[in-house]
Scaffold this motif. Sequence first.
Motif, PDB file in Angstrom:
ATOM      1  N   ARG A  67     -26.162  -5.985  17.025  1.00  0.00           N
ATOM      2  CA  ARG A  67     -26.207  -5.052  18.143  1.00  0.00           C
ATOM      3  C   ARG A  67     -27.354  -4.076  17.927  1.00  0.00           C
ATOM      4  N   LEU A  68     -27.889  -3.547  19.004  1.00  0.00           N
ATOM      5  CA  LEU A  68     -28.968  -2.570  18.900  1.00  0.00           C
ATOM      6  C   LEU A  68     -28.403  -1.164  18.964  1.00  0.00           C
ATOM      7  N   GLU A  69     -28.965  -0.287  18.138  1.00  0.00           N
ATOM      8  CA  GLU A  69     -28.544   1.114  18.102  1.00  0.00           C
ATOM      9  C   GLU A  69     -29.779   2.001  18.060  1.00  0.00           C
ATOM     10  N   THR A  70     -29.611   3.227  18.517  1.00  0.00           N
ATOM     11  CA  THR A  70     -30.658   4.234  18.388  1.00  0.00           C
ATOM     12  C   THR A  70     -30.090   5.428  17.642  1.00  0.00           C
ATOM     13  N   VAL A  71     -30.987   6.194  17.043  1.00  0.00           N
ATOM     14  CA  VAL A  71     -30.593   7.429  16.370  1.00  0.00           C
ATOM     15  C   VAL A  71     -31.764   8.399  16.432  1.00  0.00           C
ATOM     16  N   ALA A  72     -31.456   9.662  16.683  1.00  0.00           N
ATOM     17  CA  ALA A  72     -32.483  10.703  16.652  1.00  0.00           C
ATOM     18  C   ALA A  72     -32.740  11.059  15.193  1.00  0.00           C
ATOM     19  N   ILE A  73     -33.985  11.213  14.817  1.00  0.00           N
ATOM     20  CA  ILE A  73     -34.294  11.455  13.408  1.00  0.00           C
ATOM     21  C   ILE A  73     -33.974  12.867  12.961  1.00  0.00           C
ATOM     22  N   ARG A 102     -26.588  11.697  16.372  1.00  0.00           N
ATOM     23  CA  ARG A 102     -25.620  10.641  16.124  1.00  0.00           C
ATOM     24  C   ARG A 102     -26.184   9.291  16.548  1.00  0.00           C
ATOM     25  N   ARG A 103     -25.646   8.253  15.941  1.00  0.00           N
ATOM     26  CA  ARG A 103     -26.026   6.895  16.299  1.00  0.00           C
ATOM     27  C   ARG A 103     -25.411   6.542  17.636  1.00  0.00           C
ATOM     28  N   VAL A 104     -26.166   5.822  18.449  1.00  0.00           N
ATOM     29  CA  VAL A 104     -25.681   5.378  19.748  1.00  0.00           C
ATOM     30  C   VAL A 104     -25.820   3.859  19.802  1.00  0.00           C
ATOM     31  N   ARG A 105     -24.690   3.179  19.936  1.00  0.00           N
ATOM     32  CA  ARG A 105     -24.729   1.721  20.076  1.00  0.00           C
ATOM     33  C   ARG A 105     -25.048   1.389  21.521  1.00  0.00           C
ATOM     34  N   LEU A 106     -26.081   0.588  21.706  1.00  0.00           N
ATOM     35  CA  LEU A 106     -26.498   0.173  23.044  1.00  0.00           C
ATOM     36  C   LEU A 106     -25.721  -1.071  23.459  1.00  0.00           C
ATOM     37  N   PRO A 107     -25.549  -1.304  24.739  1.00  0.00           N
ATOM     38  CA  PRO A 107     -24.839  -2.511  25.186  1.00  0.00           C
ATOM     39  C   PRO A 107     -25.758  -3.732  25.174  1.00  0.00           C
TER      40      PRO A 107
END
Length: 79
Positions: free
Chosen positions: A41-47, A51-56
């Motif tokens: 799964r793809l996730e983003t996080v602000a450095i 918090r981590r956000v799991r993308l759909p």
Amino acid sequence: MRADGSGAHAVVSDTSSSLQPSWSPDGKRLVFASRTSEGWRLETVAIDGGRRVRLPLSGLSPAFSPDGRLLAYTSSGIG
């Protein structure tokens, strides 16, 4: 991290299940593939400690578009 390499810190703690990080054009976010029980799964996080956000999205090799609004990634089309 500063240009001289000092000030480095971990952005993601479970690096054994996260790979292929890619910086956003503004340098404020990372997108990466994260192994879950459902697959990659793809996730983003602000450095800055966001918090981590799991993308759909299910896939690998994520990369931001030059304007940072879109993501490109590879996917098998399953999941």
